[in-house]
Scaffold this active site. Structure first.
Site, PDB file in Angstrom:
ATOM      1  N   ARG A  30       0.830  -1.203   0.000  1.00 19.12           N
ATOM      2  CA  ARG A  30       0.000   0.000   0.000  1.00 19.12           C
ATOM      3  C   ARG A  30       0.865   1.254   0.000  1.00 19.12           C
ATOM      4  O   ARG A  30       1.893   1.312   0.689  1.00 19.12           O
ATOM      5  CB  ARG A  30      -0.951   0.006   1.211  1.00 19.12           C
ATOM      6  CG  ARG A  30      -1.961  -1.103   1.125  1.00 19.12           C
ATOM      7  CD  ARG A  30      -3.067  -1.042   2.149  1.00 19.12           C
ATOM      8  NE  ARG A  30      -3.787  -2.309   2.127  1.00 19.12           N
ATOM      9  CZ  ARG A  30      -4.688  -2.661   1.215  1.00 19.12           C
ATOM     10  NH1 ARG A  30      -5.041  -1.813   0.260  1.00 19.12           N
ATOM     11  NH2 ARG A  30      -5.266  -3.853   1.253  1.00 19.12           N
ATOM     12  N   ASP A  31       0.415   2.233  -0.789  1.00 19.60           N
ATOM     13  CA  ASP A  31       1.125   3.508  -0.864  1.00 19.60           C
ATOM     14  C   ASP A  31       0.998   4.231   0.479  1.00 19.60           C
ATOM     15  O   ASP A  31      -0.067   4.266   1.094  1.00 19.60           O
ATOM     16  CB  ASP A  31       0.531   4.364  -1.992  1.00 19.60           C
ATOM     17  CG  ASP A  31       1.433   5.532  -2.364  1.00 19.60           C
ATOM     18  OD1 ASP A  31       1.984   5.515  -3.485  1.00 19.60           O
ATOM     19  OD2 ASP A  31       1.579   6.455  -1.539  1.00 19.60           O
ATOM     20  N   ILE A  32       2.090   4.839   0.933  1.00 14.84           N
ATOM     21  CA  ILE A  32       2.106   5.522   2.227  1.00 14.84           C
ATOM     22  C   ILE A  32       1.288   6.815   2.184  1.00 14.84           C
ATOM     23  O   ILE A  32       0.858   7.316   3.236  1.00 14.84           O
ATOM     24  CB  ILE A  32       3.574   5.814   2.640  1.00 14.84           C
ATOM     25  CG1 ILE A  32       3.699   5.978   4.147  1.00 14.84           C
ATOM     26  CG2 ILE A  32       4.140   7.022   1.907  1.00 14.84           C
ATOM     27  CD1 ILE A  32       5.157   5.997   4.633  1.00 14.84           C
ATOM     28  N   ASN A  88       4.506   6.474 -13.557  1.00 16.92           N
ATOM     29  CA  ASN A  88       5.175   7.759 -13.747  1.00 16.92           C
ATOM     30  C   ASN A  88       6.623   7.502 -14.150  1.00 16.92           C
ATOM     31  O   ASN A  88       7.299   6.666 -13.537  1.00 16.92           O
ATOM     32  CB  ASN A  88       5.116   8.577 -12.459  1.00 16.92           C
ATOM     33  CG  ASN A  88       3.699   8.973 -12.087  1.00 16.92           C
ATOM     34  OD1 ASN A  88       2.869   9.235 -12.961  1.00 16.92           O
ATOM     35  ND2 ASN A  88       3.407   9.026 -10.797  1.00 16.92           N
ATOM     36  N   VAL A  97      10.329   8.003  -6.849  1.00 14.55           N
ATOM     37  CA  VAL A  97      11.102   6.837  -6.411  1.00 14.55           C
ATOM     38  C   VAL A  97      11.552   6.098  -7.671  1.00 14.55           C
ATOM     39  O   VAL A  97      10.713   5.677  -8.486  1.00 14.55           O
ATOM     40  CB  VAL A  97      10.271   5.907  -5.506  1.00 14.55           C
ATOM     41  CG1 VAL A  97      11.099   4.693  -5.095  1.00 14.55           C
ATOM     42  CG2 VAL A  97       9.772   6.657  -4.266  1.00 14.55           C
ATOM     43  N   HIS A 101       7.417   1.276 -10.679  1.00 13.61           N
ATOM     44  CA  HIS A 101       6.238   0.872  -9.907  1.00 13.61           C
ATOM     45  C   HIS A 101       4.983   1.242 -10.673  1.00 13.61           C
ATOM     46  O   HIS A 101       4.909   2.304 -11.286  1.00 13.61           O
ATOM     47  CB  HIS A 101       6.231   1.508  -8.516  1.00 13.61           C
ATOM     48  CG  HIS A 101       6.517   2.975  -8.494  1.00 13.61           C
ATOM     49  ND1 HIS A 101       7.787   3.487  -8.656  1.00 13.61           N
ATOM     50  CD2 HIS A 101       5.702   4.036  -8.344  1.00 13.61           C
ATOM     51  CE1 HIS A 101       7.750   4.804  -8.592  1.00 13.61           C
ATOM     52  NE2 HIS A 101       6.494   5.171  -8.410  1.00 13.61           N
ATOM     53  N   HIS A 103       1.227   2.250 -10.146  1.00 12.98           N
ATOM     54  CA  HIS A 103       0.222   2.685  -9.178  1.00 12.98           C
ATOM     55  C   HIS A 103      -1.112   2.040  -9.561  1.00 12.98           C
ATOM     56  O   HIS A 103      -1.560   2.191 -10.706  1.00 12.98           O
ATOM     57  CB  HIS A 103       0.018   4.201  -9.224  1.00 12.98           C
ATOM     58  CG  HIS A 103       1.172   5.023  -8.767  1.00 12.98           C
ATOM     59  ND1 HIS A 103       1.249   5.567  -7.504  1.00 12.98           N
ATOM     60  CD2 HIS A 103       2.303   5.426  -9.404  1.00 12.98           C
ATOM     61  CE1 HIS A 103       2.361   6.283  -7.383  1.00 12.98           C
ATOM     62  NE2 HIS A 103       3.028   6.215  -8.532  1.00 12.98           N
TER      63      HIS A 103
HETATM   64  P1  DGP Z   1       6.014   8.206  -7.830  1.00 11.68           P
HETATM   65  O1  DGP Z   1       5.805   9.623  -7.403  1.00 11.68           O
HETATM   66  O2  DGP Z   1       5.235   7.789  -9.062  1.00 11.68           O
HETATM   67  O3  DGP Z   1       7.493   7.870  -7.928  1.00 11.68           O
HETATM   68  O4  DGP Z   1       5.406   7.339  -6.634  1.00 11.68           O
HETATM   69  C1  DGP Z   1       6.095   7.049  -5.482  1.00 11.68           C
HETATM   70  C2  DGP Z   1       5.079   6.651  -4.461  1.00 11.68           C
HETATM   71  O5  DGP Z   1       5.749   6.032  -3.388  1.00 11.68           O
HETATM   72  C3  DGP Z   1       4.296   7.822  -3.870  1.00 11.68           C
HETATM   73  O6  DGP Z   1       2.911   7.691  -4.228  1.00 11.68           O
HETATM   74  C4  DGP Z   1       4.470   7.681  -2.373  1.00 11.68           C
HETATM   75  C5  DGP Z   1       5.048   6.303  -2.204  1.00 11.68           C
HETATM   76  N1  DGP Z   1       5.997   6.174  -1.121  1.00 11.68           N
HETATM   77  C6  DGP Z   1       7.064   6.989  -0.885  1.00 11.68           C
HETATM   78  N2  DGP Z   1       7.724   6.553   0.207  1.00 11.68           N
HETATM   79  C7  DGP Z   1       7.073   5.441   0.646  1.00 11.68           C
HETATM   80  C8  DGP Z   1       7.279   4.543   1.731  1.00 11.68           C
HETATM   81  O7  DGP Z   1       8.217   4.648   2.534  1.00 11.68           O
HETATM   82  N3  DGP Z   1       6.385   3.522   1.860  1.00 11.68           N
HETATM   83  C9  DGP Z   1       5.328   3.361   1.018  1.00 11.68           C
HETATM   84  N4  DGP Z   1       4.505   2.335   1.248  1.00 11.68           N
HETATM   85  N5  DGP Z   1       5.098   4.183  -0.029  1.00 11.68           N
HETATM   86  C10 DGP Z   1       5.965   5.201  -0.204  1.00 11.68           C
END
Ligand code: DGP
Length: 115
Positions: A30-32, A88, A97, A101, A103
């Site tokens: 799950r996204d944070i 992205n 990141v 990935h 989404h």
């Molecule tokens: P993007 O901006 O497309 O590179 O998406 C990166 C996503 O990663 C963003 O929606 C937030 C998520 N994210 C960043 N740090 C963490 C983390 O430590 N844990 C989790 N679960 N998600 C994270």
């Protein structure tokens, strides 16, 4: 594995993630910072920074990400109403990141075009 990659650390368990699915090649958590009621990140276990570095030899792996996303969407109960898959790529598209990935966003009405 890349030593300075956040998602590699989540995959290895060094940083905790709320995992929803994994197999030999794919990891999903799950996204944070969720942007929809369902917001899950589906990543390859092997480190690839972005779609710009993906090669023809990665075709099967990339297909597995999409099929895992569809399966997770079904498990999460969003497949009938609809969901969005987003990759992205680089800063101009919002990538923050640098580990590929997908989404998976669902559980609300989506707008188009995306911002
Ligand atoms: P993007 O901006 O497309 O590179 O998406 C990166 C996503 O990663 C963003 O929606 C937030 C998520 N994210 C960043 N740090 C963490 C983390 O430590 N844990 C989790 N679960 N998600 C994270």
């Amino acid at each position: 594995m890349s030593d300075d990659c956040l998602f590699c650390k989540i995959i290895s368990g060094e940083i905790q993630g709320d995992v929803v699915y994994q197999d030999d090649d794919v990891y999903a958590f799950r996204d944070i910072n969720p942007q929809a009621p369902t917001h899950i990140l589906i990543v390859p276990k092997r480190h690839i920074p972005s779609m710009n570095e993906a090669a023809s030899g990665d075709a099967e792996l990339l297909g597995k990400l999409l099929l895992a996303a569809a399966r997770i969407a079904k498990d999460e109960g969003v497949s009938e109403d609809g969901y969005r898959l987003v990759i992205n790529t680089n800063r101009g598209a919002g990538q923050s990141v640098f580990h590929i990935h997908v989404h998976l966003l669902g559980g609300r009405q989506m707008g188009w075009p995306p911002g």
